[in-house]
Design an enzyme around this catalytic site. Structure first.
Site, PDB file in Angstrom:
ATOM      1  N   GLY A  84       0.817  -1.186  -0.063  1.00  0.00           N
ATOM      2  CA  GLY A  84       0.140   0.146  -0.007  1.00  0.00           C
ATOM      3  C   GLY A  84       0.834   1.067   0.147  1.00  0.00           C
TER       4      GLY A  84
ATOM      5  NE  ARG B 219      -3.496  -7.444   0.720  1.00  0.00           N
ATOM      6  CZ  ARG B 219      -3.362  -6.423  -0.297  1.00  0.00           C
ATOM      7  NH1 ARG B 219      -4.461  -6.508  -1.026  1.00  0.00           N
ATOM      8  NH2 ARG B 219      -2.408  -5.528  -0.435  1.00  0.00           N
TER       9      ARG B 219
END
Length: 665
Positions: free
Chosen positions: A153, A281
């Site tokens: 991120g 994920r």
């Protein structure tokens, strides 16, 4: 068979998983920290369990509390979403040890990819190309990128262009990584400023089948965080696309992967690609893959977790889908996150929320907020993801840009204007994409908007009058009189004074001789200028007036006609641009500083934000230290310009000499 599922997350991704659960007849359980007590994901869940506290470390990152919540609510499965504990092998192990179904890959696969350094070693052994730098970078390695070994991120990432910058970049990246991921391990790799960020969506089952479900381009980034993503990646030669998919499948097989995952690559200008990392994920940008394949990736995750078997081949992709991440932030001020109340969010023309929809084209909205939601410093600043799909890439870009322009967003400042300009930029439409795109075109993407703010101010004044009038329109006079007066301030600080009369012959507005009033109500005003009609929708929140029109949005602040004297901030004062916590201070009172020199760092919304010296001078005041929590507008420090500082010093020296002379006599 899963009957009740807890999502160990919040906001948009929790709502996304809940939608699929409702489609499949699975009961839903939400967890929430105190700031999220009235959040949409909490209201939508069948059951919700409180995690006492506000900070993620005390709530969403507490594996023990989340497992206890699952047991208390009777859930038999846990979906981690993305972020927080989604790539934490210990959490996955604890979920399985509690007798719950884990919606994700095996803990061993998570651990194998949990450290980017270890992942690169494994991928190199599997024959997947990787980018590497030795333990001691040299001038030949520049520019380079410092990256956190755990998490992603954009947190814990710093670009280094000179070796002198490296120590500070390492320290800053370690500090940010430790807070975000619980590990301060970082590493360096070559930085390719014009490379493309390409990723491959994977899905693997427990029967040995691994599918590549297409690719995505995620090159438009700021602060190494994705802003605009699309599927499929445009302009890839079919041979490169085929090799990328094969490398991604090889990466998944090398670690015994199951479930949804993403292999991320950096595509160099010369056509070669390199493995970056594997996200174990579901990705934030998964909707674009769903829109072009028609698949429900969450449903596939659940099916794999229940032991289901994937089809032999991936379905073909059709058309193009583009996603824009709508953030509460100010691109003009180094992407500073914004906080406050989101009074209203509306996307006209939305076909579906959290789903693939139907038909050849449409709009999808995935959002974790609703009218009245509070945007706080505790969590990421993303408000929503807006996705458009169409048969062709230009059509999808046009549809998405128009949807963002027409969206009604009342509350904190957002990056909406930058997104629409990027989607309409000739270089974007020509697919000339790379990770430095936003920086390269910053001047065009963040230039002041060419809007007629004075006309919007006139519309605001007329709407205000309509809201207060009874009987005859406010300002209407049978005999000549003083004009009606209203004052407004725009977001850029410019002020407008509106003077107008409503006469038998119509509107008479100073500065708008060619303007005719067509319609004026409290919530809608239509003006005709030079034969062209312009309509405005209005909403008021205290002194803030939001005006929406097909050409864009304008925000004005209504001012008093006779304002009180204003207290002036001391020249050179550095104000906190957002609420946050001071984490480091890099200068001392009396120290000479240069323009742009970092003085301190604020932590807010999971990121560190530098506060720099506005000019060359001397740090004369420092009001905060590590650990201090500040609100927007708090005076942090004062930097006196060199000339001022020297003058003050000269005055002080003169006074000292005078005192010494007096003592001598």
């Amino acid at each position: 068979m899963i009957t009740s599922l807890l999502v160990a997350n919040r906001g948009e991704i929790a709502r996304r998983v809940f939608r699929t659960c409702r489609d499949l007849g699975i009961a839903t359980v939400a967890v929430y920290a105190d700031p999220d007590a009235d959040a949409p994901h909490v209201r939508e869940a069948d059951t919700a369990v409180r995690l006492p506290g506000a900070a993620p470390a005390d709530t969403y990152l507490r594996a023990d509390l989340i497992i206890a919540a699952a047991r208390a609510a009777g859930a038999d499965a846990v979906h981690p979403g993305y972020g927080f504990l989604s790539e934490n092998a210990e959490f996955a192990t604890a979920v399985l040890a509690a007798g719950l179904t884990w919606i994700g890959p095996p803990p061993a696969a998570i651990a194998a990819m949990g450290s980017k350094t270890e992942a690169k070693r494994l991928m190199a052994a599997a024959g997947v190309p990787v980018l590497t730098i030795g333990e001691r970078p040299t001038e030949a390695d520049l520019p380079l990128l410092v990256k956190a070994a755990a998490g992603g991120g954009g947190r814990g990432m710093r670009v280094v262009r000179t070796l002198a910058e490296l120590p500070q970049a390492l320290a800053s990246a370690r500090a940010e990584a430790a807070k975000a991921f619980g590990s301060d391990e970082v590493f360096c790799e070559p930085y390719l400023p014009t490379g493309r960020h390409i990723e491959v969506q994977l899905m693997a089952d427990t029967h040995g089948r691994v599918l590549a479900l297409g690719d995505r381009d995620c090159s438009l980034q700021r602060r190494h965080q994705k802003v605009i993503e699309e599927a499929p990646a445009p302009g890839l030669p079919e041979a490169v696309r085929r090799d990328l998919h094969a490398a991604a499948v090889a990466a998944a097989r090398a670690i015994g992967y199951t479930g949804a995952g993403t292999a991320e690559f950096l595509l160099a200008p010369d056509g070669r690609f390199y493995f970056l990392e594997m996200n174990t994920r579901l990705q934030v940008e998964h909707p674009v893959t769903e829109c072009v394949t028609g698949l429900d990736l969450v449903a596939l995750q659940l099916a794999v977790a229940e032991g289901g078997e994937l089809p032999e081949q991936a379905p073909p992709s059709t058309g193009c889908a583009i996603e824009a991440r709508l953030y509460a932030e100010d691109p003009d001020q180094d992407w500073q996150p914004q906080t406050g109340t989101l009074h209203h969010i509306e996307l006209p023309g939305t076909v579906v929320e959290f789903g693939t929809g139907a038909g050849p084209a449409g709009l999808r909205l995935d959002s974790g907020v609703s009218d009245g939601s509070a945007v706080t410093v505790h969590y990421d600043a993303m408000l929503a993801k807006v996705i458009a799909w169409a048969p062709t890439r230009p059509a999808a870009a046009r549809l998405l840009a128009d949807a963002l322009t027409r969206a009604r967003l009342h509350g904190p400042l957002t990056n909406r204007e930058l997104l629409t300009r990027a989607l309409r930029h000739p270089a974007f439409l020509a697919a000339r994409l790379h990770t430095g795109f936003l920086a390269e075109h910053a001047a065009e993407l963040t230039a002041p908007a060419d809007k007629d703010a004075p006309l919007a101010a006139l519309a605001a004044a007329l709407a205000d009058a309509a809201a207060r009038r009874t009987g005859l329109p406010s300002g209407w006079r049978n005999l000549p009189s003083q004009p009606q007066l209203k004052r407004y301030r725009a977001a850029d600080g410019s002020e407008f004074e509106v003077r107008y009369r409503l006469t038998r012959d119509g509107l008479r507005a100073e500065g708008h001789p060619d303007t005719r009033l067509v319609e004026a109500g409290p919530d809608r005003v239509v003006l005709e200028v030079g034969g062209l009609r312009r309509g405005y929708l209005l909403a008021r929140y205290g002194s803030a007036v939001h005006l929406d029109s097909p050409s864009g949005a304008t925000v004005l602040t209504a001012l008093d006609r006779f304002p009180d004297p204003v207290e002036h901030t001391e020249p050179g004062a550095l104000l906190a641009p957002m609420p946050g916590t001071v984490v480091r201070v890099a200068a001392a009172v009396g120290e000479r500083v240069t323009a742009g020199q970092p003085l301190l760092w604020l932590e807010a919304m999971k990121m560190e934000h530098r506060i720099t010296a506005p000019t060359d001078g001397t740090l004369t005041e420092l009001f905060v230290g590590p650990g201090h929590q500040v609100e927007p507008g708090t005076v942090l420090a004062v930097v006196a310009e060199s000339v001022v500082a020297e003058s003050v010093a000269a005055e002080q020296l003169t006074e000292q000499l005078a005192e010494q002379a007096a003592e001598t006599t």
